[in-house]
Design an enzyme around this catalytic site. Sequence first.
Site, PDB file in Angstrom:
ATOM      1  CG  ASN A 120     -39.194  32.807  -6.095  1.00  0.00           C
ATOM      2  OD1 ASN A 120     -38.371  31.939  -5.854  1.00  0.00           O
ATOM      3  ND2 ASN A 120     -40.097  32.683  -7.055  1.00  0.00           N
ATOM      4  CE1 TYR A 136     -41.591  23.888  -6.134  1.00  0.00           C
ATOM      5  CE2 TYR A 136     -39.861  24.232  -4.508  1.00  0.00           C
ATOM      6  CZ  TYR A 136     -40.645  24.705  -5.542  1.00  0.00           C
ATOM      7  OH  TYR A 136     -40.473  25.987  -5.993  1.00  0.00           O
ATOM      8  CG  HIS A 168     -34.757  27.432  -7.318  1.00  0.00           C
ATOM      9  ND1 HIS A 168     -34.777  28.740  -6.875  1.00  0.00           N
ATOM     10  CD2 HIS A 168     -36.002  27.199  -7.790  1.00  0.00           C
ATOM     11  CE1 HIS A 168     -35.980  29.266  -7.058  1.00  0.00           C
ATOM     12  NE2 HIS A 168     -36.738  28.342  -7.622  1.00  0.00           N
TER      13      HIS A 168
END
Length: 479
Positions: A148, A358, A70
């Site tokens: 997404n 994350y 990303h």
Amino acid sequence: MTSESPNGSGQVARSQDAKDTLTTRQGHPVVDNQNTRTVGDRGPATLENYQFIEKITHFDRERIPERVVHARGAGAHGYFEAYGAVGDEPVAKYTRAKLFQEKGKRTPLFIRFSTVIHGGTSPETLRDPRGFAVKFYTEDGNWDLVGNNLPVFFIRDAIKFPDVIHSLKPDPVTNIQDPQRIFDFMSLTPEAMHMLTWLFSPRGIPADYRHQEGFGVNTYKWVNAAGETVLVKYHWKPKQGVKSLTQAQANEIQATNFNHATQDLYQAIERGDYPEWELCVQIMEDNDHPELDFDPLDDTKIWPEDQFPLRPVGRMVLNRNPVNYFAEVEQAAFGTGVLVDGLDFSDDKMLVGRTLSYSDTHRYRVGPNYLQLPINRPKREVNTNQRDGQMTYYVDGADSGTNPHVNYEPNSLGGVKQAPRTAPPAEPFVEGRLMRHAIERTSPYKQAGERYRAIEAWERDDLINNLVDNLKQCNREIQ
């Protein structure tokens, strides 16, 4: 010239003359920004060139490590407006999360759209999933809904995430993305088939960020005031409609503009054509659902809408562009573990793995104090006992009136204390043998076939053409 005085930002206010003056990062006025300090006009330069050294060494560090995935992104500010209901039922029946309860209640938010595989300057026309990450600045702290533009994923267990990304990334020797590597992995990973029917259809290349759907992909839980839970999936539906590109259309755009989606989003907001999405949820009772031929926690599967209908709960409007791309879009940090009261995790194996990965990524990439940055900081007061670390620039809770000498809990000296519990927690019963095992209901091909038969004939043709273009570069065994 007026005297300096403290202002609300923690800096000192300066006169208008001073505000127009170029300075160093230390606040020293710069009287010559054209020439380094040298012995004579030809040099050599001297080591005490403080102004130059500070300027060039900061320039050397202008880029933080790029996201592994990303990396290419665009962002915008906006708000979420709650409907106060789940379809035609009170939202409180399912969740006590405050941002959903009151009809018309608006919660500020920031969104980051992205591509997944290639670097920060790669074309936005590439066939790739698009990230769809929303940060809600709620009264109970931040909620990040990280998803997404496609409803499923390649794998169902986070232990395979490095592998699937490595297969999609450029070859470590040639630095060129290679279909042979991609389909070698995919052909040996049957659960990926459903995702491939989405990715290699026109949905694999959205026309732009405004005309794409968003999906939470993973299964979450909602918790009501009684501590009762339901399973939930999130869907963003664009009011602008869904538009995608064929490979030929994408190639044509890429020949002249590799920033087309970022440009489209920025210009739409600037002219007041604010993009809007409706947030819908699918709700399922919180159990294993043995009557289904798939596991509801499997992120390679969708929940059939005829059985679990989409139910609107609110809308998102994007109405303000970032002032600085780096400070807001590049340093924005999202995590699947960032949930507020009334929202909870399921046992989705991908969700559990993402929740660790994350936040760990942000601590490495941006720094341990990434949550002190304005784009990531909650709008409500933050009081923690966490201290220090690289790039600390304020102390959590310093203005709250608590004892600054106390950075531990429990305490009796005026430090922060636990919040009172106002509702029962969700406490699912868990029992079983620890094992490394695939789930029982895998069914890798059924929904892939249903998806293929459900799309229009031209989309099926495009899907086949895109697969053939890639597979013809693979060896016979992979084909």
